[in-house]
Design a protein around this motif. Structure first.
Motif, PDB file in Angstrom:
ATOM      1  N   UNK A  67       0.814  -1.212   0.000  1.00 53.03           N
ATOM      2  CA  UNK A  67       0.000   0.000   0.000  1.00 53.03           C
ATOM      3  C   UNK A  67       0.848   1.263   0.000  1.00 53.03           C
ATOM      4  N   UNK A  68       1.917   1.302   0.798  1.00 54.56           N
ATOM      5  CA  UNK A  68       2.630   2.557   1.035  1.00 54.56           C
ATOM      6  C   UNK A  68       4.017   2.629   0.400  1.00 54.56           C
ATOM      7  N   UNK A 114      -8.301   2.236   3.099  1.00 53.36           N
ATOM      8  CA  UNK A 114      -9.389   3.075   3.591  1.00 53.36           C
ATOM      9  C   UNK A 114      -8.916   4.169   4.538  1.00 53.36           C
ATOM     10  N   UNK A 115      -7.642   4.141   4.947  1.00 53.24           N
ATOM     11  CA  UNK A 115      -7.100   5.181   5.834  1.00 53.24           C
ATOM     12  C   UNK A 115      -6.867   6.447   5.022  1.00 53.24           C
ATOM     13  N   UNK A 116      -7.281   7.602   5.529  1.00 46.83           N
ATOM     14  CA  UNK A 116      -7.152   8.856   4.757  1.00 46.83           C
ATOM     15  C   UNK A 116      -5.720   9.137   4.330  1.00 46.83           C
ATOM     16  N   UNK A 117      -5.568   9.588   3.088  1.00 45.02           N
ATOM     17  CA  UNK A 117      -4.236   9.889   2.561  1.00 45.02           C
ATOM     18  C   UNK A 117      -3.600  11.079   3.275  1.00 45.02           C
ATOM     19  N   UNK A 118      -4.434  11.987   3.806  1.00 40.86           N
ATOM     20  CA  UNK A 118      -3.885  13.144   4.516  1.00 40.86           C
ATOM     21  C   UNK A 118      -3.104  12.732   5.744  1.00 40.86           C
ATOM     22  N   UNK A 154      -1.379   9.986   6.044  1.00 37.69           N
ATOM     23  CA  UNK A 154      -0.097   9.461   5.552  1.00 37.69           C
ATOM     24  C   UNK A 154       0.845  10.608   5.192  1.00 37.69           C
ATOM     25  N   UNK A 155       0.316  11.610   4.519  1.00 38.92           N
ATOM     26  CA  UNK A 155       1.155  12.751   4.137  1.00 38.92           C
ATOM     27  C   UNK A 155       1.660  13.498   5.372  1.00 38.92           C
ATOM     28  N   UNK A 156       0.823  13.623   6.380  1.00 35.65           N
ATOM     29  CA  UNK A 156       1.250  14.282   7.617  1.00 35.65           C
ATOM     30  C   UNK A 156       2.373  13.513   8.290  1.00 35.65           C
ATOM     31  N   UNK A 157       2.267  12.196   8.292  1.00 36.35           N
ATOM     32  CA  UNK A 157       3.317  11.378   8.890  1.00 36.35           C
ATOM     33  C   UNK A 157       4.624  11.527   8.122  1.00 36.35           C
ATOM     34  N   UNK A 158       4.554  11.632   6.791  1.00 41.21           N
ATOM     35  CA  UNK A 158       5.763  11.813   5.993  1.00 41.21           C
ATOM     36  C   UNK A 158       6.404  13.175   6.268  1.00 41.21           C
ATOM     37  N   UNK A 159       5.587  14.205   6.402  1.00 36.93           N
ATOM     38  CA  UNK A 159       6.127  15.532   6.689  1.00 36.93           C
ATOM     39  C   UNK A 159       6.770  15.606   8.067  1.00 36.93           C
ATOM     40  N   UNK A 160       6.270  14.821   9.003  1.00 41.39           N
ATOM     41  CA  UNK A 160       6.840  14.793  10.345  1.00 41.39           C
ATOM     42  C   UNK A 160       8.070  13.902  10.443  1.00 41.39           C
ATOM     43  N   UNK A 161       8.443  13.279   9.344  1.00 42.56           N
ATOM     44  CA  UNK A 161       9.625  12.426   9.339  1.00 42.56           C
ATOM     45  C   UNK A 161       9.433  11.081  10.005  1.00 42.56           C
ATOM     46  N   UNK A 162       8.209  10.594  10.029  1.00 38.87           N
ATOM     47  CA  UNK A 162       7.931   9.294  10.640  1.00 38.87           C
ATOM     48  C   UNK A 162       8.375   8.183   9.689  1.00 38.87           C
TER      49      UNK A 162
END
Length: 293
Positions: free
Chosen positions: A114-115, A179-183, A185-193
């Motif tokens: 998925x990711x 089904x998990x919102x893409x927003x 995922x993008x927030x986690x990427x911006x936070x460096x997770x």
């Protein structure tokens, strides 16, 4: 003057009463049909439960389906005298190892599908689904030879490792992750997770109910395994509960309580998965409806 309904030709109050009566009648019929279906489903379990309490398990008439007085003795003999507790312990260990290992592998596989930007990702997923088309007995001979060459026969590894990969679990988890919102995922990427932290801190907490439901399904599947443990395990003390039922029947066949002992073992085998299905029925229903999200 009473107003007449133009469609039915009856007064509105009478029409409402008749409609309510028809609805009550249809609901009553539906409830009766559901009750009959549930009774038919439970009938074999009820018969097994009654027979397990009798000294002689032979049932020839309806009058024989009366609870007996040998329930305590039958269950004591099955668990202690014939050592059925050992078979149940082996099944429990097998099911727990399979659930933990399969869940870990399926989580990582669904996370990658998925990711991650993998080449030919959809083709890989189709290949995973293609494994569902292969009948299990077809894989027995090459898998048995591999287990023997590795020296794993007559061990816990032999009855657990072949079940650690699950296309069904990967499919369910993949559908849920989509089904998990893409927003989020993008927030986690911006936070460096990182991927592992994202899995542990975000995906698993958000998928708790689905994971519990999938775990129950996998536990019941592993608990009910019969053919592969029968093939790969030769030592009686290492066998699982489903194979232990046949051994119990063989040991008790010369006595007068053969069928009552078989039904006693069947009831004991039914208890662990039944308890899980009752305790975790809500997550299980959510898992079955995951594709509707």
């Amino acid at each position: 003057m009473t107003r007449i309904d133009t469609l039915t030709g009856t007064p509105p109050s009478d029409w409402a009463e008749r409609t309510a009566a028809r609805l009550d009648g249809s609901q009553l019929g539906l409830h009766l049909l559901t009750g009959v279906a549930v009774f038919l489903l439970l009938l074999p379990v009820l018969v097994a439960l009654v027979v397990s309490t009798k000294e002689s398990g032979i049932v020839t008439t309806v009058g024989d389906l009366v609870p007996g007085r040998a329930a305590v003795e039958n269950y004591r003999r099955a668990l202690v005298t014939y050592g059925f507790w050992r078979f149940m312990l082996n099944s429990f260990l097998m099911a727990v190892v399979v659930v933990v290992g399969k869940l870990l592998i399926s989580l990582l596989a669904a996370l990658a599908l998925v990711y991650y930007r993998l080449p030919y990702k959809n083709l890989v997923f189709l290949f995973v689904l293609f494994t569902l088309l292969l009948p299990v007995p077809v894989r027995f001979i090459p898998l048995y030879r591999l287990i023997v060459e590795l020296g794993w026969n007559n061990s816990l590894l032999a009855i657990t490792v072949p079940y650690l990969a699950s296309a069904t679990t990967v499919f369910i988890l993949r559908q849920h992750f989509l089904s998990i919102p893409a927003s989020l995922v993008e927030t986690a990427k911006l936070d460096g997770v990182g991927p592992v932290r994202f899995l542990v801190s975000v995906l698993i907490p958000m998928s708790r109910a689905v994971l519990v439901g999938v775990s129950v399904i996998m536990f019941v599947y592993a608990w009910n395994q019969y053919l592969w443990p029968l093939v790969v395990v030769d030592t009686e003390s290492l066998q699982v509960a489903q194979v232990g039922l046949s051994l119990l029947r063989g040991q008790a066949s010369s006595g007068e309580v053969a069928w009552s002992m078989v039904m006693t073992g069947s009831v004991l085998t039914l208890l662990p998965p039944l308890a899980l299905l009752v305790l975790f029925r809500k997550p299980l229903l959510e898992t079955f409806t995951i594709q509707q999200k």
